[in-house]
Design a protein around this motif. Structure first.
Motif, mmCIF file in Angstrom:
data_model
loop_
_atom_site.group_PDB
_atom_site.id
_atom_site.type_symbol
_atom_site.label_atom_id
_atom_site.label_comp_id
_atom_site.label_asym_id
_atom_site.label_seq_id
_atom_site.Cartn_x
_atom_site.Cartn_y
_atom_site.Cartn_z
ATOM 1 N N SER A 1 6.172 0.772 -13.305
ATOM 2 C CA SER A 1 5.625 0.831 -14.659
ATOM 3 C C SER A 1 5.494 2.285 -15.055
ATOM 4 N N PRO A 2 5.563 2.567 -16.356
ATOM 5 C CA PRO A 2 5.263 3.956 -16.756
ATOM 6 C C PRO A 2 3.781 4.278 -16.594
ATOM 7 N N MET A 3 2.964 3.272 -16.386
ATOM 8 C CA MET A 3 1.529 3.500 -16.259
ATOM 9 C C MET A 3 1.157 3.665 -14.796
ATOM 10 N N LEU A 4 1.338 4.894 -14.331
ATOM 11 C CA LEU A 4 1.081 5.166 -12.922
ATOM 12 C C LEU A 4 -0.408 5.232 -12.667
ATOM 13 N N GLY A 5 -0.778 4.926 -11.443
ATOM 14 C CA GLY A 5 -2.200 4.927 -11.133
ATOM 15 C C GLY A 5 -2.461 5.331 -9.699
ATOM 16 N N ASP A 6 -3.735 5.380 -9.352
ATOM 17 C CA ASP A 6 -4.116 5.836 -8.016
ATOM 18 C C ASP A 6 -4.975 4.804 -7.292
ATOM 19 N N SER A 7 -4.926 3.528 -7.743
ATOM 20 C CA SER A 7 -5.781 2.530 -7.103
ATOM 21 C C SER A 7 -5.100 1.972 -5.866
ATOM 22 N N PRO A 8 -5.848 1.844 -4.774
ATOM 23 C CA PRO A 8 -5.239 1.270 -3.577
ATOM 24 C C PRO A 8 -4.796 -0.175 -3.827
ATOM 25 N N VAL A 9 -3.608 -0.509 -3.326
ATOM 26 C CA VAL A 9 -3.053 -1.847 -3.524
ATOM 27 C C VAL A 9 -3.736 -2.807 -2.555
ATOM 28 N N SER A 10 -4.276 -3.897 -3.091
ATOM 29 C CA SER A 10 -5.026 -4.817 -2.233
ATOM 30 C C SER A 10 -4.600 -6.265 -2.465
ATOM 31 N N LEU A 11 -3.315 -6.456 -2.736
ATOM 32 C CA LEU A 11 -2.841 -7.794 -3.116
ATOM 33 C C LEU A 11 -2.956 -8.809 -1.978
ATOM 34 N N GLU A 12 -2.699 -8.363 -0.735
ATOM 35 C CA GLU A 12 -2.783 -9.307 0.391
ATOM 36 C C GLU A 12 -4.223 -9.770 0.609
ATOM 37 N N PRO B 1 0.844 -1.208 0.000
ATOM 38 C CA PRO B 1 0.000 0.000 0.000
ATOM 39 C C PRO B 1 0.876 1.254 0.000
ATOM 40 N N GLY B 2 0.563 2.171 -0.893
ATOM 41 C CA GLY B 2 1.327 3.403 -0.992
ATOM 42 C C GLY B 2 2.415 3.357 -2.043
ATOM 43 N N ASP B 3 2.801 2.141 -2.503
ATOM 44 C CA ASP B 3 3.829 2.030 -3.549
ATOM 45 C C ASP B 3 3.305 2.567 -4.873
ATOM 46 N N ARG B 4 4.241 3.113 -5.652
ATOM 47 C CA ARG B 4 3.902 3.419 -7.042
ATOM 48 C C ARG B 4 4.176 2.164 -7.873
ATOM 49 N N PRO B 5 3.372 1.896 -8.897
ATOM 50 C CA PRO B 5 3.635 0.718 -9.730
ATOM 51 C C PRO B 5 5.013 0.816 -10.391
ATOM 52 N N PHE C 1 -15.218 14.727 -18.584
ATOM 53 C CA PHE C 1 -14.310 14.161 -17.603
ATOM 54 C C PHE C 1 -12.952 13.858 -18.207
ATOM 55 N N ARG C 2 -11.925 14.356 -17.538
ATOM 56 C CA ARG C 2 -10.557 13.938 -17.836
ATOM 57 C C ARG C 2 -9.766 14.116 -16.560
ATOM 58 N N SER C 3 -8.756 13.276 -16.374
ATOM 59 C CA SER C 3 -7.969 13.419 -15.156
ATOM 60 C C SER C 3 -6.901 14.479 -15.379
ATOM 61 N N ALA C 4 -6.222 14.841 -14.309
ATOM 62 C CA ALA C 4 -5.141 15.808 -14.419
ATOM 63 C C ALA C 4 -4.100 15.260 -15.391
ATOM 64 N N GLU C 5 -3.447 16.167 -16.108
ATOM 65 C CA GLU C 5 -2.558 15.717 -17.173
ATOM 66 C C GLU C 5 -1.259 15.118 -16.656
ATOM 67 N N ASP C 6 -0.861 15.524 -15.480
ATOM 68 C CA ASP C 6 0.492 15.171 -15.061
ATOM 69 C C ASP C 6 0.538 13.978 -14.111
ATOM 70 N N ARG C 7 -0.583 13.385 -13.771
ATOM 71 C CA ARG C 7 -0.517 12.298 -12.804
ATOM 72 C C ARG C 7 -1.744 11.400 -12.924
ATOM 73 N N TYR C 8 -1.715 10.325 -12.192
ATOM 74 C CA TYR C 8 -2.858 9.415 -12.117
ATOM 75 C C TYR C 8 -3.411 9.078 -13.487
ATOM 76 N N MET C 9 -2.576 8.476 -14.275
ATOM 77 C CA MET C 9 -2.995 8.260 -15.650
ATOM 78 C C MET C 9 -3.857 7.008 -15.814
ATOM 79 N N TYR C 10 -3.675 6.072 -14.906
ATOM 80 C CA TYR C 10 -4.379 4.798 -15.064
ATOM 81 C C TYR C 10 -5.008 4.366 -13.757
ATOM 82 N N GLY C 11 -6.029 3.556 -13.884
ATOM 83 C CA GLY C 11 -6.520 2.832 -12.736
ATOM 84 C C GLY C 11 -6.032 1.407 -12.861
ATOM 85 N N HIS C 12 -5.875 0.742 -11.750
ATOM 86 C CA HIS C 12 -5.449 -0.658 -11.779
ATOM 87 C C HIS C 12 -6.483 -1.519 -11.071
#
Lengths: 753, 295
Positions: free
Chosen positions: A397-408, A391-395, A594-605
Motif C-alpha cells: 500500500s502507499p500507506m506505509l506504517g510501523d505497526s507490528p504485524v499480528s495477524l497470526e 512480521p517485518g513486511d511493509r504493507p 507532535f509530528r512524525s518524520a516526513e519521509d517514513r512511517y506515515m500511518y499506524g495500522h
C-alpha cells in the motif's frame, strides 16, 4: 515512566454525569442575550439556474432583522476543503449543484418568524436536467458540474506496485467481480447547529458542533474575508459526527448571518435539511481482479473504483485515496495496479464517514477473496493465512506504517472466540454460514503528504494549587478522547482524575490540533500531551529535588506526591511542589508538538479480524446473526470500557451498511429524507452473541503503546457478514445492502428450494 | 411550519358541528402520529384540528355477543393489553404489538391507522382478513361500511369530509378459527412494513378448510384480500402442496410497486414466502398468536 494507576482502567468518562443527567449543553441549548434565529433557504432543485431572488416580502415582515443573498455577502462567497469552489449562497445567474445548496438566508427574532420569512422569499429558477450517475457524468459531452473539471472528474488516484501484467500471466487462477456499495448516511442524532456573534472588539465568535475548529476558521476566512486573528471557533459537545461534521457545515452561513444582522444568531438545521446537506459515504462501483497460483499465493491485484463524489470536492480525493490504498488489505501482493476516480454529479454530497473509503474497499476485497477460495477449492481462512503480511513486511500500500504485524495472533484469538460451527436443526429451512475476514485499518500518525496539516499540538498547565489544565484542540465526538487525555495526564503526574480538567476544540485556547478524523486523537494528541507533561514533570521533579535536597532522578510522581523512590516518608505533596514552582517563577505551562518524520512511517495500522456465524432461512429469506466477533490489535488498551464501546458501535454501523442502509436518490432528490425512510439498526437488531476483544502488541510509537481504534471495527465487519451469508447459501453477493427479498431471489436463482 | 386552531369537542355532536363549520379545512386528530407528520410535510394544512383522543364514544373495547367493537380512538397499546382482543382477534393484537415503538403505540389509534389509508398500515390486514366493518357518523346519522370498500386507494377512503369513523366492528369468528399476522420490515422494530399480511383459517371436523381469509398489505394501492389463494383452499385439505399452491396464487394476484423500501419483484417473492409461512403457522396446532418476523 510508571503507569498502571489509571491507564488501562475502565475509569468513568469525565463527561458522563452531564450527559446522563441532561446537564450537558449542546449547541442548540445555548441562549445568548438578544439572540435571533437564522433560517437557510435551500434550493429544492438539484440543478437549476437561479434567475431571480425576490426578498421584498420577507424584508417587510415583522421581526425580520436581515435577509441575505449572495449580493450582501462580503468576501469571495466561496469556501470548501481541497478546492474552495462551494458558494455560501448561489448568486442570481448561477446554477445550483445539489439540493443542499443555499440561495438565501433570513435572521428574525423568533424561529417561527424566521420560518415564515424564509417561506416568503420568492426564488425563480430555470430547471435544468441534473447529472445523477457517475457513468452518465463521465460520458463525452456531458454537462460539467464544474467548468474546470473535464469529464466531471473530481479526482483520480493511482497506485502501481510491481507489474500486474506479469502477475496475471503467472497466475493459474484469476477471479474478477464488480461490486456496488450504497450511499451511507452518518445518522448522527444532533443536527448541524450553532450560535455566532461579533463582540465589541470586532471578533467573530462561532460556537457550534463540529469536528475541526481550525478548518472552520479557515473556511470563514476564505468565504467572508475576515482576518483569521478575529475568528474564534469553539466546538460544543458533539451529538454524533462520524465524519459528517468534518468539513465546515453551517458555520460559514452562521458567521455571515451574525456579521450582517449584527446580532447573536442561532441556526439549527431540521432533520430533512441535515440529511440533504452534509456529505455521506461515497457510493462506489468497484471492479476487482485477483490472480493466484494453484497453491493460493496471490500474484496480482487490479482494482478500479468509480465513486459518486457528489457536487463538491471536499474530502473526495482523500477518501478515494484511501479506497485505492485499502484494496490490498493486510496481504502480500507482489503486483498491484489500483485506481480510484471520483466523479462529480448533482446527487447528494459525498465525503468523510467513519472508515473513510476503506469499508468499500474491504467489501470488494474480502468478498473476492472468498470467490478465489471457491475457485481454488480452498478454505477461505487458509487462503488468507497463506497471503498474510508477515512480521517485518511493509504493507502492500502507499500507506506505509510501523505497526507490528499480528495477524497470526488475531487468527488464533478469533478462531478461539468462534468455537465450533453451529449446525442447523434437522428438517429446518435454515442454513448456517461462517466467515472470518481481516483488515488493517489505518490511523493518522502525523506527517502525511496526502492529507497535509497533520501536526498536532497540546498544552498542559499545572496550577499553583496542583490542579492541572490540558488544552487539546481535538473534538470530543463521544469517542471519549477527553477522558483518555485526562487519564494520560493523571498517569503522568500521579494525580487522581478529578485534579485534571481538559479543555478541547477551541482554536483560541488550544494549540493547533487539526481535524478530528482518521482515528488520530488518542495517538496524536496523546503524544503531544506526553511531550508537554514530560517537560512539566521535569520542572516539578527538579524543584522538589531542591526542596528535599535529593537528586531529581531519584524522585517519582505518584499518589499526589513527589516521593523518594523506596522511602515513602521522604515526600512532598504535589500541590506544595506546584506552589513552590509558581512562587519561584518556574514555567508551569508547556506545549507539546507532535509530528512524525516526513519521509517514513506515515500511518499506524490497527490489524483486525472479524468473524460471523449466521443462519439464513431459505424459505423466508430471514438473516439471523448468531454471532459476531471482532478482535483488534489495539497496541495498548487505555480504557477498556470506552475501547470496546467503539468496537461495538463500529460493528453495528457496519451491520447497517451491509443489511439495511441506503440513502437513495432519484433525479438528485432524496427518497430517504428522514429517519422514517432511512433505516439504521435498532437495539433489537444487535446479534445475540456479540464479542469484541483486544490483543495488545506493544506499539512503541503510540502514547503508552496505544493505537487509533475509532474507525477500525467498521471496516471489515460488513464483508464478514456478507461472506457468512454467501457461505450459508453457496451464492455470491455483489451488491449491498442485502435484505430478505435478495436472499429469496438468490435461493430461487440457485434452485435451493 | 403550519399554524391552526385546536378544538377538543366534548361530544360527537359538537365534533360534527365543528367539522361542518370548518367545511373542508377541518382535520380529526386521534393520536396524531400520522396527522402531525402530514401537517409538517405540508400534505395536510387544516385550519382547525379536532381532538377526539378522549371522546368517550370512540374509546371503548366492547364484546357484544360474538362481535368485538373497538372505538376509533382506541390506542395500539390498549389493543395490545386487551384480553378480549387477544382472544377474539389475535392477529390484530399481534399487529398492534409490532407496530412502531412503545411511545408511538401509546398515541397511535386504530381509527387513525385505518383512515390514513396507507397501503402499509399494520392494523389493516388483520381487520381485512376478519371481514371487519366500520361505523361512520355523519350529519345524516351513521352508516356501516365493510373495510374492504372503505379503502379506495393510497391515502384515499370513502369517508366524507364531514364524516368521522367512530367504531370498528370485528364479526364473530368460529370457535375453531385461528388468526396470525406477519410483518416484514428492514429492521426488527420501528420500520414501515415492506409487506405485511394476516390470515385467519377455520378448519372443519373433516379436516378440510371451511373458511379462510388472507389479507396482504403494501403490495397494492390498498391492503387487499388474496381471493384466488383463498378460493384455492376452501373445501380442500391444508396439505403442504395445497398451501404452496395458494401462496403462489397470492404472489400472482398482488400488484406491488417498487419504492425506496423494496422492488415490486422483491415484494412478490416475499409475499409468496411469507404467505406460505403464514398458512403453515395457521394450520399448525397450538399457538393462535403470531410472532411475525422482520428481516
Amino acid at each position: 515512566m510508571t503507569h498502571g494507576n489509571v491507564i488501562g482502567k475502565g475509569v468513568p468518562r469525565v463527561d458522563a454525569r452531564g450527559k446522563v443527567t441532561g446537564q450537558t449543553k449542546y449547541a442548540a441549548d445555548i441562549r445568548l442575550p438578544g439572540m435571533h434565529y437564522g433560517k437557510i433557504v435551500f434550493s429544492p432543485h438539484p440543478r437549476a439556474r437561479v434567475l431571480e431572488i425576490d426578498c421584498r416580502a420577507a424584508e417587510s415582515m415583522p421581526g425580520v432583522r436581515k435577509v441575505i443573498t449572495a449580493r450582501n455577502l462580503p468576501g469571495s462567497n466561496r469556501y470548501g476543503y481541497d478546492v474552495a469552489h462551494r458558494p455560501v449562497l448561489v448568486p442570481e445567474g448561477e446554477e445550483t449543484r445539489y439540493i443542499g445548496d443555499a440561495v438565501a438566508m433570513v435572521v428574525a427574532s423568533s424561529e417561527e418568524l424566521a420560518d415564515r420569512a424564509a417561506a416568503a422569499i420568492a426564488v425563480r429558477y430555470e430547471l435544468l436536467a441534473p447529472l445523477t450517475s457517475p457513468r452518465q457524468a463521465m460520458e463525452p459531452g456531458a454537462y460539467l458540474v464544474h467548468a474546470e473539471a473535464a469529464g466531471n472528474r473530481c479526482c483520480l488516484r493511482e497506485f502501481v506496485h510491481g507489474d500486474v501484467a506479469v502477475g496475471f500471466q503467472t497466475s493459474e487462477v484469476v477471479v474478477e467481480q464488480t461490486y456496488f456499495t450504497p450511499r451511507q448516511e452518518q445518522a448522527f442524532l444532533e443536527p448541524e447547529s450553532g450560535v455566532a456573534y461579533q463582540d465589541d472588539s470586532g471578533v467573530l465568535h462561532v460556537i457550534s458542533c463540529l469536528q475541526d475548529p481550525y478548518g472552520v476558521a479557515e473556511d470563514i476566512h476564505l468565504a467572508l474575508a475576515i482576518p483569521k486573528s478575529r475568528i474564534h471557533v469553539k466546538g460544543t459537545p458533539v451529538g454524533g459526527g462520524f465524519g459528517g461534521k468534518l468539513n465546515t457545515t453551517i458555520q460559514v452561513h452562521l458567521a455571515a448571518m451574525a456579521c450582517l444582522a449584527e446580532v447573536p444568531v442561532m441556526l439549527v438545521l431540521d432533520r430533512e435539511e441535515s440529511f440533504a446537506f452534509h456529505p455521506k459515504r461515497h457510493p462506489t462501483e468497484i471492479r476487482l481482479k485477483l490472480g493466484a497460483g494453484r497453491d493460493g499465493t496471490i500474484h496480482a491485484l487490479e482494482g478500479d473504483v468509480i465513486a459518486d463524489a457528489g457536487p463538491y470536492s471536499g474530502r473526495s480525493p482523500e477518501v478515494l485515496g484511501l479506497t485505492m490504498s485499502a484494496l490490498m488489505g493486510p496481504y502480500r501482493i507482489p503486483n498491484v495496479l489500483t485506481r480510484a476516480e471520483g466523479i462529480y454529479t448533482n446527487n447528494l454530497d459525498s465525503g468523510a464517514f467513519r472508515g473513510f473509503g476503506a469499508p468499500q474497499a474491504a467489501i470488494a476485497r474480502e468478498c473476492l477473496l472468498d470467490k478465489l477460495a471457491r475457485a481454488l477449492a480452498m478454505d477461505p481462512l487458509e487462503l488468507r493465512r497463506r497471503n498474510f503480511l508477515r512480521p517485518g513486511d511493509r504493507p502492500t500500500s502507499p500507506m506505509l506504517g510501523d505497526s507490528p504485524v499480528s495477524l497470526e495472533l488475531l487468527t488464533e484469538r478469533i478462531v478461539e472466540k468462534l468455537g465450533p460451527k453451529p449446525s442447523a436443526p434437522k428438517n429446518s429451512t435454515k442454513r448456517i454460514g461462517r466467515s472470518i475476514c481481516f483488515d488493517m485499518p489505518v490511523f493518522d500518525v502525523g506527517a502525511i503528504p496526502v492529507l497535509g496539516k497533520s501536526g498536532v499540538g497540546a498544552a498542559v498547565e499545572v496550577h499553583s494549587d496542583g490542579s492541572v489544565s490540558v488544552y487539546a484542540g481535538g473534538t470530543e465526538l463521544g469517542q471519549g478522547v477527553t477522558t483518555v487525555l485526562a487519564q494520560m495526564a493523571a498517569e503522568q503526574f500521579g494525580l487522581p482524575m478529578d485534579r485534571i480538567r481538559v479543555e478541547m476544540s477551541d482554536n483560541w485556547t488550544c494549540p493547533r490540533a487539526g481535524r478530528t478524523s482518521a482515528s488520530r486523537l488518542t495517538f496524536g494528541l496523546g503524544n503531544a500531551l506526553l511531550l508537554a507533561t514530560g517537560r512539566l514533570r521535569q520542572t516539578l521533579l527538579v524543584r522538589a529535588g531542591k526542596m528535599l535536597e535529593i537528586a531529581a532522578e531519584d524522585l517519582v510522581l505518584e499518589g499526589s506526591e513527589v516521593r523518594l523512590v523506596g522511602v515513602p516518608a521522604k515526600a512532598l505533596a504535589f500541590a506544595e511542589v506546584a506552589w513552590m514552582c509558581s512562587d519561584r517563577g518556574d514555567n508551569l505551562r508547556e506545549e507539546g508538538w507532535f509530528r512524525s518524520a516526513e519521509d517514513r512511517y506515515m500511518y499506524g495500522h490497527t490489524f483486525m479480524a472479524a468473524a460471523a456465524d449466521v443462519a439464513v432461512d431459505i424459505a423466508t429469506g430471514e438473516i439471523e446473526i448468531l454471532k459476531l466477533a471482532n478482535v483488534l490489535d489495539m497496541g495498548r488498551v487505555l480504557n477498556p470500557a470506552m475501547a470496546f464501546g467503539q468496537l461495538y458501535g463500529g460493528a453495528i454501523q457496519a451491520l447497517g451498511y451491509g443489511l439495511m442502509e441506503n440513502m437513495v436518490t432519484v433525479d438528485g432528490q432524496s427518497k430517504t429524507p428522514s429517519f422514517a425512510e432511512y433505516v439504521i439498526p435498532s437495539a433489537l437488531d444487535i446479534p445475540e452473541e456479540f464479542v469484541a476483544e483486544g490483543v495488545e502488541t506493544p506499539y512503541p510509537t503510540g502514547p503508552f503503546g496505544a493505537k487509533g481504534i475509532g474507525e477500525a471495527a467498521l471496516n471489515c465487519t460488513t464483508p464478514t457478514l456478507l461472506n457468512a451469508i454467501a457461505d450459508a447459501l453457496g451464492v455470491e453477493i455483489t451488491a449491498v445492502p442485502i435484505g430478505q427479498e435478495h436472499i429469496l431471489a438468490a435461493v430461487r436463482n440457485q434452485k435451493l428450494m | 411550519m403550519v399554524y391552526f386552531d385546536y378544538v377538543k369537542p366534548p361530544t360527537l355532536e359538537h365534533l360534527l358541528e365543528g367539522l361542518r363549520q370548518a367545511r373542508f379545512e377541518g382535520a380529526v386528530l386521534a393520536g396524531g402520529t400520522d396527522l402531525h407528520v402530514k401537517i409538517r410535510s405540508g400534505v395536510a394544512c387544516p385550519r382547525v384540528v379536532f381532538d377526539i383522543s378522549d371522546l368517550a364514544p370512540c374509546r371503548g373495547i366492547v364484546e357484544q355477543g360474538n362481535h368485538l367493537r373497538l372505538g376509533a380512538a382506541v390506542r395500539m397499546s390498549e389493543i395490545v393489553a386487551s384480553a378480549a382482543v387477544r382472544r377474539k382477534a389475535p392477529a390484530l393484537a399481534a399487529a398492534a404489538l409490532q407496530m412502531s415503538s412503545r411511545q408511538i403505540r401509546n398515541r397511535a389509534t386504530l381509527g387513525g391507522n385505518i383512515v390514513t389509508a396507507s397501503p402499509a398500515a399494520d392494523a389493516v390486514p388483520p381487520l381485512l382478513a376478519a371481514d371487519a366493518t366500520l361505523v361512520l357518523l355523519g350529519a345524516d346519522g351513521t352508516r356501516e361500511v365493510p373495510l374492504a370498500e372503505f379503502l379506495t386507494g393510497p391515502g384515499k377512503t370513502c369517508l366524507g369530509k364531514s364524516e368521522v369513523l367512530t367504531e370498528v366492528v370485528i364479526p364473530s369468528q368460529g370457535p375453531g378459527c385461528r388468526s396470525h399476522f406477519v410483518k416484514v420490515g428492514r429492521r426488527k422494530a420501528q420500520a414501515i412494513s415492506i409487506i405485511n399480511l394476516a390470515g385467519r383459517i377455520d378448519i372443519g371436523q373433516d379436516g378440510l378448510v371451511r373458511d379462510v381469509g388472507i389479507a396482504l398489505g403494501a403490495v397494492a394501492p390498498t391492503a387487499m384480500r388474496a381471493r384466488q389463494a383463498e378460493k384455492a383452499l376452501i373445501g380442500r385439505a391444508p396439505s403442504a402442496k395445497n398451501l404452496a399452491e395458494a401462496a403462489a396464487l397470492a404472489a400472482e394476484e398482488c400488484r406491488p410497486i417498487s419504492d425506496v423500501r423494496a422492488t415490486g419483484s422483491g415484494r412478490r417473492l416475499l409475499v409468496e414466502a411469507w404467505t406460505l409461512r403464514l398458512l403453515h403457522l395457521l394450520c399448525e396446532t397450538g399457538g393462535a398468536r403470531s410472532g411475525g418476523r422482520n428481516s
